[in-house]
Design an enzyme around this catalytic site. Structure first.
Site, PDB file in Angstrom:
ATOM      1  N   GLY A  91      84.474  75.158  30.636  1.00 39.42           N
ATOM      2  CA  GLY A  91      83.806  76.071  31.128  1.00 39.42           C
ATOM      3  C   GLY A  91      83.081  75.480  32.449  1.00 39.42           C
ATOM      4  N   HIS A  92      82.445  76.315  33.385  1.00 38.62           N
ATOM      5  CA  HIS A  92      81.842  75.913  34.376  1.00 38.62           C
ATOM      6  C   HIS A  92      80.617  74.815  34.090  1.00 38.62           C
ATOM      7  CE1 HIS A  92      79.219  79.682  34.602  1.00 38.62           C
ATOM      8  NE2 HIS A  92      79.188  79.330  33.359  1.00 38.62           N
ATOM      9  N   ASN A  93      80.429  74.083  35.371  1.00 35.13           N
ATOM     10  CA  ASN A  93      79.367  72.905  35.000  1.00 35.13           C
ATOM     11  C   ASN A  93      79.449  71.925  33.991  1.00 35.13           C
ATOM     12  OD1 ASN A  93      78.208  74.524  37.104  1.00 35.13           O
ATOM     13  ND2 ASN A  93      77.044  75.857  35.505  1.00 35.13           N
TER      14      ASN A  93
END
Lengths: 365, 365, 365
Positions: free
Chosen positions: C261-263
């Protein structure tokens, strides 16, 4: 928002259409006897297509396979309903029943009669790239932006979808369908193999050793062998073997997003449902079913006709014919007994207030 | 190893940039009132971009949405911080607080202000293939190596990514974004639909009957209907229906690697998080959330606003508004009560040494 | 059905081949000492390739790494077997043992000696599209239908597979291998990065706020940074950051169908096995292993060298060095103790018939 032309199955935008067909032709197609007395007065003399029970009209054919839908059977307006003997007397008087021991199989045959598969044209799209040495049967169809590497072989009647990549040296038998964006390398495919869009076949397996400066890739020197009549779902991944081959046995069906590790061997007619994963070097004997999202550790063996339940985590061999579920895997009966026992335990309002368990808690402290 | 030009969000290599903007413009954008007294002396008169709390400088805008990051709020050098009323008094004196009941939504609006989405050019890349009969709105953009099949329709303002494949007869509404390598067949899409790279839409569902010589494919004669404002993640797979349609309701968001079986119907604004899977013919009412890696069996119904937890295995209907988790699924409270009860049970040092349980064990032997 | 030319690893259709090599060269390659007395009479003077124990002949090299295969060792006809000191005396008299503390690593080196990786030609396939401003090192190889966007940079010795898409502005270091159909956008890659076919790197993360009329997309303004020597599996998905970057630390190996996922931030040399998923903003320190199908919730931290078991559901931080499994995650020991305790509990034939538990049940009723 959407105003599609038609809710019926077999939308002419997308599907070929054949027919109409009379009752005799339908009965013959599924090897059913014609009804001795045609109970249904006013039924059409011929039928134009198929539809689910709730949507079918008097000139359409429907079927019942799941008792969950008996209510829809009672209300259906279908001209013909394919049913098993057990439900034949529940077909409404306005419909003709075609009785067969396997309505779902019969449905497959009748639906294919009305909507035959598109034929394959012997043609190579002008945008495709075919590298020197590749051998493409003149009856095969090669789609837009397809790539066929040097010395690859594409057999008779194959259809290679748009943007598919057939790597150097790959052999594809006859009548295979390779979906759009599928990639195949280091692989040999039998006849009538279907790869759905985005399937990844033959890339390196996940193998590395721990070196002093980090991980060191172990060369993956095996292949993927896909036997006749196999289907592999969209965006599924099958890694090639490391020192042996990865093998998918004849007639097996793999669903979307399935993962097959290197050196895995599947027997004949195995089923692997979506998002399940099989780790390296594990073997499935014939007729094994792996349900959705199940995971199998590597280097184990699953016996003939065993069934592994959804989300099951299998960490050791499974006996032929066994039904397992849970993580870690256990027999179905044991799993549901455990679930019930735990529920009873947790519902006790003061579980630690009884003499015995209080003693236990004290001992733990 | 990496020496990226900039750690700030909105790297000019990849993102468009607008601004700078003054405080009034920001407040207006998120419908916040301007602070009555500007507490922050020396704050910039205008702001150039957005950044997370720990990275933002005096000419940047940040936000707090999760109390997990209150420590970063205390230390932030951001010129402006968007916060909810509850945390407004914790914004440091060097920052200006813009107060709003929904800081995350406000952040979305401000970030879009500074980094507007790239506009779509009305152009067809010279390498693209558009088959006869396809209808492409002049305002749509068709990328390199994109394929648009015969009689397909691509609406106004659409962007079709490189290597995307739009099958024959597919209808795509206006302002849709189709990612690179996505494939769409047998489908009708509404407006403002986004498909991420590698999404697979409309391939045959996993349907076969058992014949005498192996599995027999059941023709999959339905479509995929994707309503307005739906987003579908990278490498996700949505199979077309068998005799009905597969439907993704307006506003729904599906994450990467999600699997949707044939005939599944999602209501409005459903959320399906990454790697979750929904088996054939299951229905989700409106506003249902399915968390990551959850799996739903086929032919069940999930009630409005129900929430299915991560890795949950759902084997039967779920009531509207219910929160379930576990495999098999159960109410959240019951699940965590079970976990606690089992932990207590297992911690008893000599569970079989107590009178009651010894009796049980003996009985079992 | 299939009659492949050869069952041996390294099929010449697909793999380059070098050699033959004498025993000295092999020993040197893996830094092993030559056997003091050559026990094996009649062993070939030189060796032509590698093979697994059960398939190898007198002119081939094999290895033993897993005691599960000791039976095959006893029966092998391999000319040379690479083994650890512990099993050296079990190598049959017809084979020469090359002894090393890490046979699997040695196997990687010897297999690479016989089957060197194909070299990269400095060439751009005539069907490829390279947009203005893109900078491609003359030593790089660009495959058929590859797309390289404006201002992208492709370093020395890179191989970009057929149908790959390198988005505008993307930077790729030297000696990277980008698989067929992979897509990369909003990303910066170090050196020696390998992306397998269909990997999706840099698309928008799953971020949206709840607006009045439905979900509102939160702009995803970060990038993906992939450090040196990372490998990412087929059809895996790595979303770019929202306001920070998504980072994959040097030397990490991600398997097929993994979701990041993002980050998310991975440290050095992390391992993420197939179908595992890591939710947004979670951090892995160095040398973390996430086994197959495990799922990690967002915003947590996994300590250095921690190991997360297959199908594990991690809902909170994990200490450095910890081994966790289960859903929810718990220490390995606790998990298996729970499994055993539950099995004992459920096997009691009349669990509610004992004095203590009957009291509990009554209380619940």
């Amino acid at each position: 928002m959407l105003s599609p032309a038609s809710d019926a199955p077999g939308d002419a935008r997308f599907f070929a259409r054949s027919g109409p067909f009379g009752l005799e032709r339908l009965a013959e197609c599924i090897s059913a006897s014609l009804p001795t007395s045609n109970r249904a007065n006013g039924v059409a003399a011929s039928f134009t297509g198929v539809a689910p029970l709730q949507a079918a009209g008097p000139d359409q054919v429907s079927f019942l396979d799941n008792r969950r839908y008996l209510k829809q059977l009672a209300l259906t307006r279908a001209g013909v309903v394919i049913v098993s003997p057990a439900f034949a007397d529940q077909v409404p008087a306005t419909s003709t029943a075609l009785v067969t021991p396997d309505p779902y199989l019969a449905w497959a045959l009748v639906a294919s009669l009305f909507h035959p598969r598109l034929s394959v044209s012997g043609s190579i799209h002008p945008s495709a790239v075919v590298e020197p040495g590749a051998l493409i049967d003149p009856s095969a169809e090669i789609g837009a932006f397809a790539f066929v590497g040097r010395d690859a072989v594409v057999g008779a009647g194959c259809s290679i979808g748009s943007h598919a990549s057939i790597g150097a040296g790959v052999i594809i038998g006859s009548d295979c369908r390779i979906g759009t964006h599928a990639s195949v390398s280091h692989s040999i495919l039998g006849d009538r193999v279907t790869l759905f869009p985005g399937a990844r076949i033959g890339q390196e397996g996940f193998g590395f050793a721990v070196g002093k400066a980090g991980f060191v890739t172990v060369p993956q020197l095996g292949r993927v062998l896909i036997e006749d009549d196999v289907e592999i779902g969209a965006n599924a991944a099958i890694d090639r073997g490391s020192a042996q081959d990865t093998v998918i046995g004849a007639g097996s069906r793999l669903d979307n997003l399935v993962q097959i590790g290197h050196n895995v061997r599947l027997g004949r007619c195995c089923i692997v449902v979506s998002q399940a994963g099989i780790s390296g070097s594990t073997e499935l004997e014939d007729y094994v079913t792996i349900a959705a999202q199940a995971g199998l550790i590597g280097h184990i063996r699953i016996g003939r006709k065993a069934r592994v339940g959804a989300q099951c985590g299998v960490m050791s061999d499974v006996e032929p014919g066994a039904d397992v579920i849970g993580s870690p895997a256990m027999p179905f009966r044991e799993f549901f007994r455990n679930v019930a026992a735990l529920r009873r335990l947790a519902r006790r309002p003061a579980a630690s207030g009884t003499a015995a368990s209080t003693a236990g808690e004290n001992g733990a402290g």
